[in-house]
Design a protein around this motif. Structure first.
Motif, short mmCIF file in Angstrom:
data_model
loop_
_atom_site.label_atom_id
_atom_site.label_comp_id
_atom_site.label_asym_id
_atom_site.label_seq_id
_atom_site.Cartn_x
_atom_site.Cartn_y
_atom_site.Cartn_z
N GLU A 11 0.81 -1.22 0.00
CA GLU A 11 0.00 0.00 0.00
C GLU A 11 0.85 1.28 0.00
O GLU A 11 0.31 2.37 -0.20
N ALA A 20 10.95 8.09 8.43
CA ALA A 20 10.15 8.39 7.24
C ALA A 20 10.99 9.08 6.17
O ALA A 20 11.80 9.96 6.47
N GLY A 42 8.18 13.18 2.33
CA GLY A 42 7.04 12.93 1.44
C GLY A 42 6.04 12.01 2.15
O GLY A 42 4.85 12.09 1.91
N GLU A 93 4.40 10.91 5.72
CA GLU A 93 4.22 11.32 7.11
C GLU A 93 3.68 10.14 7.90
O GLU A 93 2.89 9.35 7.39
N VAL A 116 -0.11 6.22 7.93
CA VAL A 116 0.80 6.94 7.04
C VAL A 116 0.03 7.68 5.96
O VAL A 116 -1.09 7.34 5.61
N ARG A 117 0.71 8.68 5.41
CA ARG A 117 0.11 9.57 4.44
C ARG A 117 1.20 10.00 3.47
O ARG A 117 2.36 10.18 3.88
N GLY A 118 0.85 10.16 2.22
CA GLY A 118 1.83 10.66 1.26
C GLY A 118 1.42 10.37 -0.17
O GLY A 118 0.51 9.57 -0.41
N PRO A 119 2.10 11.03 -1.11
CA PRO A 119 1.67 10.90 -2.52
C PRO A 119 1.92 9.52 -3.12
O PRO A 119 1.44 9.26 -4.22
N TRP A 120 2.70 8.64 -2.44
CA TRP A 120 2.82 7.28 -2.97
C TRP A 120 2.25 6.24 -1.97
O TRP A 120 2.67 5.09 -1.94
N VAL A 121 1.25 6.71 -1.20
CA VAL A 121 0.54 5.83 -0.26
C VAL A 121 -0.91 5.71 -0.74
O VAL A 121 -1.51 6.70 -1.16
N THR A 122 -1.45 4.49 -0.68
CA THR A 122 -2.80 4.32 -1.22
C THR A 122 -3.83 4.94 -0.29
O THR A 122 -3.67 4.96 0.94
N GLY A 123 -4.91 5.44 -0.91
CA GLY A 123 -6.00 6.05 -0.16
C GLY A 123 -7.27 5.22 -0.23
O GLY A 123 -8.30 5.58 0.35
N GLY A 175 -8.19 10.21 5.47
CA GLY A 175 -7.24 10.21 4.36
C GLY A 175 -5.92 9.52 4.66
O GLY A 175 -5.07 9.41 3.79
N TRP A 176 -5.71 9.08 5.90
CA TRP A 176 -4.49 8.35 6.24
C TRP A 176 -4.74 6.84 6.12
O TRP A 176 -5.85 6.36 6.39
N LEU A 177 -3.70 6.11 5.72
CA LEU A 177 -3.78 4.65 5.67
C LEU A 177 -3.48 4.08 7.06
O LEU A 177 -2.45 4.41 7.67
#
Lengths: 547, 547
Positions: free
Chosen positions: A332, A361, A364, A366, A389-396, A410-412
């Protein structure tokens, strides 16, 4: 106020163009039978990618059609990695270690149109093919017998013949950066597998992140060995990152045992390599049995997918002079989210205490820890919470699946439980579904396992919860003795009491012990603790209790 | 097919949060008078950024208001770099080397609302202030006299007092990643300065790019010395990249002369440093005059902004054991676009031929060469064209200015002319406006200058076009003799004919020579060739012609 910057999308196509334009002579090397190897420069690679894209167009791949792979880590898999997204289609890496039923579910759920399969895996695909609803064409690499695939109304072609018939030129597509580039399904121990869809943007950013100095620092001068399978979270992104950097790729194909790995490392001298702890442990044992083994070309061993035992870190440093760096992530998270380089300027005596952690981390991504009441937990290296976790390469989200409980604002929600130090280092203590809660307090199975596995007579140890009338739950240690060694509950319990470090309170130490020939594992090679708990519940484990 | 990835913007705020969370104890060190230094950890820095953001809000900074700086490279400038974009406003770095008229034009064009000025630059600002239409508040750092700023209807405050009065907590803003984060004006030799507006996205991507192994590989263990001014193309992005990596920053403040630079390098031992060739050349001369000087802590000297003479590269390697890496970029490209690391596996004898080049594109930036007819030029290391670039951190327009001739199909026309090798290395031979075209063929002024400057009696050499009745144009060499040395046109012409390397055809060698005390320079320190041509046209240069 609008910026004046150009609107240029980040795409897999731009990575492919970059490497073919600037790093033409660097190459992918595929290890083969009897220690031989196949070579292709990245200049050649782009031509072969163009041929593959033309062959896929010819069999009707258009738009965002899914092209699946059932391949080892080799040149052909790299061709699919680059060509499929760069032609605008979607790469779907199938995990060949799954059951036929799971493979069918996944390929049907993703609506795969084409499968590229390794000749050696034709029997596996033949078992699955009758249940595949959307697959129209199969390409078979290598020379194996393709007849088991006949008779299902699917066109079967030889990969190499198909490519040979096509033009080595293709006009690569630069789609919107948020469109799909690839997908990968995660298979938990419960429920159906869940699909994660990577975007061109996430692949590009993740590759850049992997190349940064605080992560893997991949550069052109590197030779990168991804032992971790390319069907498992994109081989940690190593193939794309290596292409971006123009680094050589050394591909192990199906030769994942210690002897051929040692041979390929000594022959081809990779500088960076990634694999799960089991692989590195096999290599360590192999090195102990064969004292001449030289892995010194490697300056960074990335290790992840499971907690890394301290004994492995120390063994690698002592025997090979090679430092292991832990990395943490999951399908993910693309997967690299944290890398465990010790902090700058740390004294050598404190270094190990950082190497034991899962890492810090990457900028990018968090991280935060959330307790059972949904409240944030302080970063004091003690307070425990579930990692989000959160970030542009983490699934939502998951592909065509509602699974709201895996996400919060919005966090995984990773399902991993641990603590974070004030300087940002994550230590995982458990999977949330595997936590042991004893008298209201958490026991870290990972720290216990780590410690028990450092005993010379222990090969493997898993610690799981078992019901306890007084404390609700208590710890049960499931131990595999080292080959040819005997070990008892008495010895281990006493040894733990006498030697365990201060991070492990005495009340954590298991009073219940069982000895098995092997610990059951999930399809991705992790301890299957759900299975262990079930075995215990059904009285299948012979438990010795100390008290 | 949509990806499942999270929608998380890339912002300066996320860089600031990352460094303050994960690299709390790393620090910015500001060199000060008499070799002393000021220190602030990145934990402290974020608190000071919060105070600054609160102070700016208090004086009315909202939305995308522009906050300008007239500051040296120091902690306060770093605070503005981080805090202004992270609060959602726009950082505008004013180039203190411009004329008062240019500064007025720029500050008015950008509609700056606040200016943060260094105490030492109060007199400069005082000269400009009466012409500034939009500035309402000035913050003055340090303790200098602020009275010259009085009487213009502008509120003048002490920076440190204003911060001390505010809360150390601020809720950072994560705007759309395409919104403006900062702006910088380029001042050509003709026309008004032109504004480039960086986005949060471009700053984040550029920082990641700078941290990759093929670029500057900045990591936490680094100590980075940006000598290049922070008002000049964001100091090549070194401040943001260092924050992203958690690397220490060593700030030279106004102490840019060789003696204090050598002192700060020896005291604080930076590992990476960036400056224009003039600075490194001064340090080399200083090292020759003071043989004890030790720059060995530096493992990467990035050099750009002007072609780097071979003599400087060799001098640095011989005297200090330090390798110079060229980098190429411009304000319009954020600025890092290419880095000149020699290719992997190159033999030492060939290495210099790569170090002399401007570098290879960083993945994300694409380069092409276009000839006078608008057609692409092959990458054969010989064919010459104007360099055009494209990428997510390259500008696609200027702020509130139509300048269509600087762009073609979305690509930036750089105005630089050169050739590219098959392995992607760019060599610049001229600015397009400075090219010398003789009998239909191009003469590379840069290669000639490089060669002439390698003569021991030459300090500087500029080569410009002069009219020629037979060849339309021919080369005029403008030479500054080395201190205390004499040199003649005869000697240099003969020496060129006898020694110049094969890349320089004999017909390029200037037949016209003139000797001056100094070469005029533009506001960013480059040879002002337009001025030289004008001086020659007006008969101000005494030219000796060989024939």
């Amino acid at each position: 106020m609008k910026s004046t910057m150009q609107e240029v999308p980040m795409t897999v196509s731009s990575i492919l163009r970059h490497v073919a334009t600037n790093h033409t002579v660097r190459q992918v090397i595929t290890y083969s039978v009897n220690g031989s190897a196949r070579y292709a420069t990245y200049g050649d690679l782009e031509e072969r990618c163009a041929r593959l894209a033309n062959a896929l167009r010819r069999v009707g791949v258009v738009g965002d059609d899914r092209v699946a792979t059932m391949l080892w880590n080799n040149q052909e898999h790299l061709e699919a990695y680059a060509a499929v997204p760069a032609m605008g289609a979607v790469l779907h890496t199938l995990n060949i270690r799954l059951s036929p039923a799971q493979l069918q579910f996944i390929a049907n759920h993703a609506e795969d149109k084409v499968i590229i399969v390794d000749g050696s895996l034709v029997p596996l695909l033949a078992a699955v093919l009758p249940g595949l609803a959307t697959v129209r064409v199969v390409f078979v690499t290598g020379d194996g017998d393709t007849s088991p695939l006949d008779g299902h109304g699917v066109t079967v072609m030889r990969y190499h013949d198909a490519l040979a018939a096509e033009s080595p030129v293709f006009s690569w597509v630069d789609p919107d950066e948020r469109s799909a580039a690839g997908m990968c399904y995660t298979s938990g121990t419960t429920g159906d597998p869940k699909g994660v869809v990577y975007s061109h943007r996430s692949v590009f950013l993740h590759s850049m992140a992997a190349c940064t100095g605080n992560a893997l620092a991949i550069a052109e001068a590197d030779r990168v060995l991804p032992v971790v399978p390319m069907f498992h979270a994109s081989a940690w992104g190593l193939p794309y990152a290596s292409l971006m950097a123009g680094a050589d790729l050394l591909m192990p194909d199906r030769y994942l045992q210690a002897a051929p790995l040692a041979d390929m490392i000594q022959q081809h001298r990779p500088t960076k390599a990634g694999a799960v702890p089991t692989i590195w442990n096999d290599l360590l044992q192999y090195g102990i049995a064969n004292p001449g083994v030289d892995l010194s070309s490697i300056d960074l061993v990335a290790c992840g997918g499971a907690p890394v035992p301290q004994s492995l870190i120390e063994g690698f440093a002592d025997r090979f002079g090679v430092q292991i760096i832990q990395a943490w992530g999951m399908t993910e998270t693309s997967p690299l989210a944290a890398v465990g380089r010790p902090p700058a300027g740390i004294s050598p005596t404190k270094e190990l205490s950082y190497r034991k952690r899962q890492g810090r981390a990457i900028c990018g991504v968090e991280m935060r820890l959330i307790d059972e009441d949904g409240l944030p937990v302080p970063r004091d290296d003690k307070s425990v919470g579930e990692l989000e976790v959160r970030g542009p390469w983490v699934t939502g989200s998951y592909y065509r699946l509602e699974d709201a409980e895996r996400f919060r604002d919005g966090w995984l929600r990773t399902g991993d439980v641990g603590h974070i130090s004030p300087d940002g280092y994550l230590t995982l203590t458990d999977r949330s579904k595997d936590v042991i809660k004893s008298g209201g307090e958490w026991i870290s199975s990972v720290e216990l396992e780590n410690w028990i596995m450092s005993h010379p007579d222990v090969a493997e140890a898993a610690v799981v919860a078992m019901p306890d009338p007084r404390w609700q739950e208590t710890a049960l240690a499931v131990v595999v003795p080292a080959p040819g060694r005997k070990v008892s509950a008495d010895t281990l319990h006493k040894w733990c009491l006498e030697t365990c470090p201060e991070e492990i309170p005495h009340w954590w130490i298991p009073k219940n012990w069982t000895f098995v020939e092997q610990v059951p594992r999930t399809s991705v090679g992790k301890f299957d603790k759900k299975m262990l708990r079930a075995q215990h519940e059904q009285g299948e484990l012979l438990v010795v209790s100390k008290n």
